[in-house]
Write an enzyme that holds these catalytic residues in place. Structure first.
Site, PDB file in Angstrom:
ATOM      1  N   ASN A  11     -66.843  -8.443 -31.905  1.00 43.83           N
ATOM      2  CA  ASN A  11     -66.028  -8.001 -30.776  1.00 43.83           C
ATOM      3  C   ASN A  11     -66.281  -6.511 -30.532  1.00 43.83           C
ATOM      4  OD1 ASN A  11     -63.750  -6.911 -29.293  1.00 43.83           O
ATOM      5  ND2 ASN A  11     -62.757  -8.870 -29.582  1.00 43.83           N
ATOM      6  N   HIS A  14     -63.539  -2.180 -28.891  1.00 41.08           N
ATOM      7  CA  HIS A  14     -63.066  -0.850 -29.260  1.00 41.08           C
ATOM      8  C   HIS A  14     -64.143   0.231 -29.182  1.00 41.08           C
ATOM      9  CE1 HIS A  14     -59.112  -2.331 -29.713  1.00 41.08           C
ATOM     10  NE2 HIS A  14     -59.553  -3.309 -30.484  1.00 41.08           N
ATOM     11  N   HIS A  47     -62.921  -8.790 -24.632  1.00 40.21           N
ATOM     12  CA  HIS A  47     -61.624  -9.141 -24.044  1.00 40.21           C
ATOM     13  C   HIS A  47     -61.425  -8.301 -22.791  1.00 40.21           C
ATOM     14  CE1 HIS A  47     -56.971  -9.622 -24.776  1.00 40.21           C
ATOM     15  NE2 HIS A  47     -57.348  -9.974 -23.540  1.00 40.21           N
ATOM     16  N   ARG A  49     -59.001  -7.294 -20.433  1.00 40.51           N
ATOM     17  CA  ARG A  49     -57.553  -7.286 -20.241  1.00 40.51           C
ATOM     18  C   ARG A  49     -57.200  -6.984 -18.784  1.00 40.51           C
ATOM     19  NH1 ARG A  49     -53.624  -6.767 -24.238  1.00 40.51           N
ATOM     20  NH2 ARG A  49     -54.394  -7.041 -26.362  1.00 40.51           N
ATOM     21  N   ARG A  53     -57.858  -1.815 -20.344  1.00 40.24           N
ATOM     22  CA  ARG A  53     -57.680  -0.709 -21.290  1.00 40.24           C
ATOM     23  C   ARG A  53     -58.933  -0.427 -22.109  1.00 40.24           C
ATOM     24  NH1 ARG A  53     -53.226  -2.971 -25.487  1.00 40.24           N
ATOM     25  NH2 ARG A  53     -52.168  -3.387 -23.514  1.00 40.24           N
ATOM     26  N   GLU A  74     -62.840 -13.243 -23.860  1.00 43.44           N
ATOM     27  CA  GLU A  74     -61.412 -13.428 -24.092  1.00 43.44           C
ATOM     28  C   GLU A  74     -60.652 -13.006 -22.844  1.00 43.44           C
ATOM     29  OE1 GLU A  74     -61.027 -12.808 -28.920  1.00 43.44           O
ATOM     30  OE2 GLU A  74     -60.321 -11.236 -27.577  1.00 43.44           O
ATOM     31  N   THR A 105     -53.519  -8.084 -29.696  1.00 43.01           N
ATOM     32  CA  THR A 105     -52.977  -9.429 -29.556  1.00 43.01           C
ATOM     33  C   THR A 105     -52.091  -9.759 -30.752  1.00 43.01           C
ATOM     34  OG1 THR A 105     -55.006 -10.056 -28.403  1.00 43.01           O
ATOM     35  CG2 THR A 105     -53.581 -11.832 -29.153  1.00 43.01           C
ATOM     36  N   GLU A 155     -59.289 -21.049 -31.917  1.00 47.39           N
ATOM     37  CA  GLU A 155     -59.497 -19.907 -32.808  1.00 47.39           C
ATOM     38  C   GLU A 155     -58.177 -19.588 -33.484  1.00 47.39           C
ATOM     39  OE1 GLU A 155     -60.910 -15.219 -32.884  1.00 47.39           O
ATOM     40  OE2 GLU A 155     -61.688 -16.564 -31.327  1.00 47.39           O
ATOM     41  N   HIS A 195     -58.983 -11.975 -36.313  1.00 49.75           N
ATOM     42  CA  HIS A 195     -57.957 -10.960 -36.102  1.00 49.75           C
ATOM     43  C   HIS A 195     -57.586 -10.308 -37.440  1.00 49.75           C
ATOM     44  CE1 HIS A 195     -55.198  -8.894 -33.341  1.00 49.75           C
ATOM     45  NE2 HIS A 195     -54.446  -8.733 -34.416  1.00 49.75           N
TER      46      HIS A 195
END
Length: 249
Positions: A11, A14, A47, A49, A53, A74, A105, A155, A195
Protein backbone atom coordinates in the site's frame (compact mmCIF):
# COMPACT_ATOMS: atom_id res chain seq x y z
CA UNK A 1 2.25 -30.75 2.79
CA UNK A 2 4.00 -27.57 1.66
CA UNK A 3 3.00 -24.00 2.46
CA UNK A 4 0.50 -22.36 0.14
CA UNK A 5 1.82 -19.31 -1.76
CA UNK A 6 1.32 -15.98 0.03
CA UNK A 7 1.23 -12.75 -1.96
CA UNK A 8 2.38 -9.34 -0.74
CA UNK A 9 0.40 -6.26 -1.74
CA UNK A 10 2.15 -2.98 -0.94
CA UNK A 11 0.00 0.00 0.00
CA UNK A 12 1.55 3.28 -1.18
CA UNK A 13 -0.93 5.70 0.42
CA UNK A 14 1.48 7.19 2.89
CA UNK A 15 4.08 8.16 0.34
CA UNK A 16 1.30 10.44 -0.87
CA UNK A 17 0.66 11.55 2.73
CA UNK A 18 4.23 12.85 2.94
CA UNK A 19 3.93 14.51 -0.46
CA UNK A 20 0.70 16.23 0.43
CA UNK A 21 2.14 17.60 3.67
CA UNK A 22 4.11 20.10 1.58
CA UNK A 23 2.18 20.03 -1.69
CA UNK A 24 3.96 19.60 -4.98
CA UNK A 25 5.02 16.33 -6.52
CA UNK A 26 7.53 14.76 -4.12
CA UNK A 27 7.78 12.05 -2.94
CA UNK A 28 5.90 10.41 -5.81
CA UNK A 29 3.64 7.47 -4.86
CA UNK A 30 3.75 6.10 -8.41
CA UNK A 31 7.53 5.95 -8.24
CA UNK A 32 7.16 4.08 -4.93
CA UNK A 33 4.74 1.64 -6.57
CA UNK A 34 7.13 0.89 -9.42
CA UNK A 35 10.03 0.49 -7.00
CA UNK A 36 7.94 -1.85 -4.83
CA UNK A 37 7.11 -4.02 -7.84
CA UNK A 38 10.78 -4.12 -8.87
CA UNK A 39 11.62 -5.21 -5.30
CA UNK A 40 9.18 -8.12 -5.42
CA UNK A 41 5.70 -6.85 -4.52
CA UNK A 42 2.94 -8.94 -6.08
CA UNK A 43 0.59 -5.99 -6.38
CA UNK A 44 -0.08 -2.41 -5.32
CA UNK A 45 -2.88 -1.10 -3.13
CA UNK A 46 -4.03 2.53 -3.16
CA UNK A 47 -6.96 4.02 -1.21
CA UNK A 48 -8.65 6.91 -3.00
CA UNK A 49 -10.43 8.63 -0.14
CA UNK A 50 -13.31 11.01 -0.65
CA UNK A 51 -11.29 13.86 0.87
CA UNK A 52 -8.16 12.98 -1.19
CA UNK A 53 -6.00 13.16 1.93
CA UNK A 54 -3.26 11.05 0.35
CA UNK A 55 -3.79 9.36 -3.03
CA UNK A 56 -5.19 11.74 -5.67
CA UNK A 57 -7.07 11.13 -8.91
CA UNK A 58 -3.98 11.77 -11.03
CA UNK A 59 -2.12 9.09 -9.05
CA UNK A 60 -4.73 6.53 -10.11
CA UNK A 61 -4.44 7.74 -13.71
CA UNK A 62 -0.69 7.14 -13.67
CA UNK A 63 -0.86 3.85 -11.80
CA UNK A 64 -3.24 2.44 -14.39
CA UNK A 65 -0.97 3.64 -17.20
CA UNK A 66 2.40 2.63 -15.76
CA UNK A 67 1.86 -0.29 -13.42
CA UNK A 68 2.29 -3.81 -14.78
CA UNK A 69 1.19 -5.63 -11.64
CA UNK A 70 -2.37 -5.79 -10.26
CA UNK A 71 -3.76 -2.58 -8.77
CA UNK A 72 -6.10 -3.00 -5.81
CA UNK A 73 -8.14 0.19 -5.50
CA UNK A 74 -9.54 0.69 -2.00
CA UNK A 75 -12.62 2.89 -1.94
CA UNK A 76 -15.84 3.68 -0.15
CA UNK A 77 -19.11 2.47 -1.66
CA UNK A 78 -20.20 5.77 -3.18
CA UNK A 79 -21.36 6.77 -6.65
CA UNK A 80 -18.32 9.01 -7.11
CA UNK A 81 -15.90 6.19 -6.33
CA UNK A 82 -17.88 3.70 -8.41
CA UNK A 83 -17.63 6.00 -11.44
CA UNK A 84 -13.85 6.26 -10.98
CA UNK A 85 -13.49 2.49 -10.69
CA UNK A 86 -15.65 1.85 -13.75
CA UNK A 87 -13.64 4.38 -15.77
CA UNK A 88 -10.27 2.88 -14.86
CA UNK A 89 -11.19 -0.80 -14.37
CA UNK A 90 -8.39 -1.82 -12.00
CA UNK A 91 -7.71 -5.49 -11.35
CA UNK A 92 -9.53 -5.31 -8.01
CA UNK A 93 -11.60 -2.99 -5.85
CA UNK A 94 -11.70 -3.40 -2.09
CA UNK A 95 -14.76 -1.79 -0.54
CA UNK A 96 -13.86 -0.23 2.79
CA UNK A 97 -15.65 1.84 5.46
CA UNK A 98 -14.71 5.49 5.48
CA UNK A 99 -15.25 8.34 7.92
CA UNK A 100 -13.70 11.73 7.27
CA UNK A 101 -12.75 12.19 10.93
CA UNK A 102 -10.81 8.92 11.22
CA UNK A 103 -7.02 8.86 10.98
CA UNK A 104 -7.05 5.42 9.37
CA UNK A 105 -9.60 2.73 8.62
CA UNK A 106 -10.94 1.77 12.03
CA UNK A 107 -12.59 -1.55 11.31
CA UNK A 108 -14.36 -3.73 8.80
CA UNK A 109 -17.53 -2.93 6.88
CA UNK A 110 -20.85 -3.86 8.44
CA UNK A 111 -21.87 -6.00 5.50
CA UNK A 112 -25.01 -7.27 7.24
CA UNK A 113 -26.27 -3.81 8.14
CA UNK A 114 -25.39 -2.34 4.75
CA UNK A 115 -26.25 -5.30 2.53
CA UNK A 116 -28.95 -3.44 0.57
CA UNK A 117 -26.51 -0.59 -0.05
CA UNK A 118 -23.47 -2.71 -0.88
CA UNK A 119 -25.16 -5.26 -3.12
CA UNK A 120 -25.56 -2.99 -6.16
CA UNK A 121 -21.92 -1.86 -5.95
CA UNK A 122 -20.67 -5.43 -5.83
CA UNK A 123 -22.87 -6.25 -8.81
CA UNK A 124 -21.86 -3.30 -10.97
CA UNK A 125 -18.17 -3.74 -10.30
CA UNK A 126 -18.38 -7.47 -10.99
CA UNK A 127 -20.27 -6.86 -14.24
CA UNK A 128 -17.39 -4.59 -15.30
CA UNK A 129 -14.88 -7.40 -14.82
CA UNK A 130 -13.42 -5.97 -11.60
CA UNK A 131 -12.62 -8.41 -8.81
CA UNK A 132 -14.48 -7.22 -5.69
CA UNK A 133 -13.13 -7.57 -2.17
CA UNK A 134 -14.81 -6.44 1.04
CA UNK A 135 -12.77 -5.27 4.03
CA UNK A 136 -14.36 -7.05 6.95
CA UNK A 137 -13.95 -8.01 10.58
CA UNK A 138 -13.28 -11.58 11.71
CA UNK A 139 -16.98 -12.41 12.06
CA UNK A 140 -18.39 -15.51 10.31
CA UNK A 141 -21.84 -13.93 9.94
CA UNK A 142 -20.34 -10.95 8.09
CA UNK A 143 -18.37 -13.33 5.88
CA UNK A 144 -21.55 -15.23 5.06
CA UNK A 145 -23.22 -12.00 3.96
CA UNK A 146 -20.22 -11.00 1.83
CA UNK A 147 -20.55 -14.35 0.08
CA UNK A 148 -24.29 -13.87 -0.36
CA UNK A 149 -23.67 -10.49 -2.02
CA UNK A 150 -21.44 -12.16 -4.59
CA UNK A 151 -18.05 -10.81 -3.53
CA UNK A 152 -15.37 -13.40 -4.37
CA UNK A 153 -12.78 -12.00 -1.94
CA UNK A 154 -12.69 -10.71 1.64
CA UNK A 155 -9.87 -8.92 3.41
CA UNK A 156 -9.78 -9.51 7.15
CA UNK A 157 -9.08 -6.43 9.26
CA UNK A 158 -6.03 -7.29 11.39
CA UNK A 159 -6.01 -4.05 13.37
CA UNK A 160 -7.42 -5.54 16.59
CA UNK A 161 -4.74 -8.24 16.48
CA UNK A 162 -1.97 -5.73 15.76
CA UNK A 163 -3.10 -3.34 18.49
CA UNK A 164 -3.56 -5.98 21.20
CA UNK A 165 -0.75 -6.37 23.73
CA UNK A 166 1.42 -9.44 23.30
CA UNK A 167 0.05 -12.35 25.32
CA UNK A 168 -3.48 -13.68 25.87
CA UNK A 169 -5.21 -10.64 24.33
CA UNK A 170 -3.29 -10.91 21.08
CA UNK A 171 -3.61 -14.69 21.05
CA UNK A 172 -7.38 -14.31 21.31
CA UNK A 173 -7.47 -11.90 18.35
CA UNK A 174 -5.26 -14.23 16.33
CA UNK A 175 -7.60 -17.13 17.06
CA UNK A 176 -10.49 -15.07 15.65
CA UNK A 177 -8.51 -14.45 12.46
CA UNK A 178 -7.64 -18.13 12.13
CA UNK A 179 -11.28 -19.16 12.53
CA UNK A 180 -12.54 -16.46 10.17
CA UNK A 181 -10.02 -17.34 7.46
CA UNK A 182 -10.97 -21.02 7.70
CA UNK A 183 -14.65 -20.12 7.45
CA UNK A 184 -14.00 -17.88 4.45
CA UNK A 185 -12.20 -20.69 2.65
CA UNK A 186 -14.94 -23.17 3.56
CA UNK A 187 -17.66 -21.02 1.96
CA UNK A 188 -15.63 -20.35 -1.18
CA UNK A 189 -14.16 -16.92 -0.48
CA UNK A 190 -10.57 -15.99 -1.24
CA UNK A 191 -9.15 -14.56 1.98
CA UNK A 192 -6.73 -11.64 2.29
CA UNK A 193 -5.65 -9.79 5.44
CA UNK A 194 -4.14 -6.47 6.41
CA UNK A 195 -3.92 -3.42 8.67
CA UNK A 196 -1.28 -2.67 11.28
CA UNK A 197 1.08 -5.47 10.25
CA UNK A 198 4.79 -5.05 11.00
CA UNK A 199 7.99 -7.07 10.99
CA UNK A 200 7.25 -8.03 14.59
CA UNK A 201 3.68 -9.27 14.21
CA UNK A 202 3.31 -10.46 10.61
CA UNK A 203 4.55 -14.02 11.19
CA UNK A 204 1.50 -15.50 12.94
CA UNK A 205 -0.86 -13.99 10.34
CA UNK A 206 1.33 -15.25 7.50
CA UNK A 207 1.12 -18.70 9.08
CA UNK A 208 -2.66 -18.85 8.46
CA UNK A 209 -2.77 -21.08 5.38
CA UNK A 210 -6.28 -19.94 4.39
CA UNK A 211 -4.96 -16.39 3.88
CA UNK A 212 -3.42 -15.97 0.43
CA UNK A 213 -2.52 -12.26 0.40
CA UNK A 214 -1.35 -9.64 2.88
CA UNK A 215 -1.74 -5.93 2.15
CA UNK A 216 0.73 -3.84 4.12
CA UNK A 217 1.55 -0.16 3.84
CA UNK A 218 2.03 2.31 6.68
CA UNK A 219 4.71 0.37 8.56
CA UNK A 220 6.71 -0.37 5.44
CA UNK A 221 6.65 3.21 4.22
CA UNK A 222 7.89 4.35 7.62
CA UNK A 223 10.61 1.71 7.74
CA UNK A 224 11.68 2.64 4.21
CA UNK A 225 12.77 6.05 5.52
CA UNK A 226 15.50 4.28 7.48
CA UNK A 227 16.55 1.31 5.34
CA UNK A 228 15.03 1.96 1.91
CA UNK A 229 11.96 0.49 0.26
CA UNK A 230 13.62 -2.50 -1.49
CA UNK A 231 15.27 -3.61 1.77
CA UNK A 232 11.99 -3.15 3.65
CA UNK A 233 10.07 -5.27 1.15
CA UNK A 234 12.77 -7.95 1.18
CA UNK A 235 12.65 -8.13 4.98
CA UNK A 236 8.86 -8.22 5.08
CA UNK A 237 8.84 -10.96 2.48
CA UNK A 238 11.39 -12.91 4.54
CA UNK A 239 9.26 -12.59 7.69
CA UNK A 240 6.13 -13.60 5.77
CA UNK A 241 7.85 -16.61 4.25
CA UNK A 242 9.16 -17.75 7.63
CA UNK A 243 5.70 -17.44 9.14
CA UNK A 244 4.17 -19.27 6.21
CA UNK A 245 6.53 -22.21 6.58
CA UNK A 246 5.85 -22.42 10.31
CA UNK A 247 2.12 -22.65 9.65
CA UNK A 248 2.57 -25.51 7.20
CA UNK A 249 4.75 -27.57 9.51
Amino acid sequence: MGAKPLRLGVNIDHVATVRNARGGDNPCPVRAALLAVAAGADGITAHLREDRRHIRDEDIDRLMAELHKPLNLEMAATEEMLAIALRHRPHAVCLVPEKREERTTEGGLDVIGKSNELGPYVGRLTDAGIRVSIFIGADPAQLDMARALGAPVVELHTGAYADAPTGPARDAELAKLVAAAAHAEAIGLECHAGHGLTFANVGPVAAIQSVVELNIGHFMMGEAIFIGLPATIAEMRSRMDAGRRSGAA
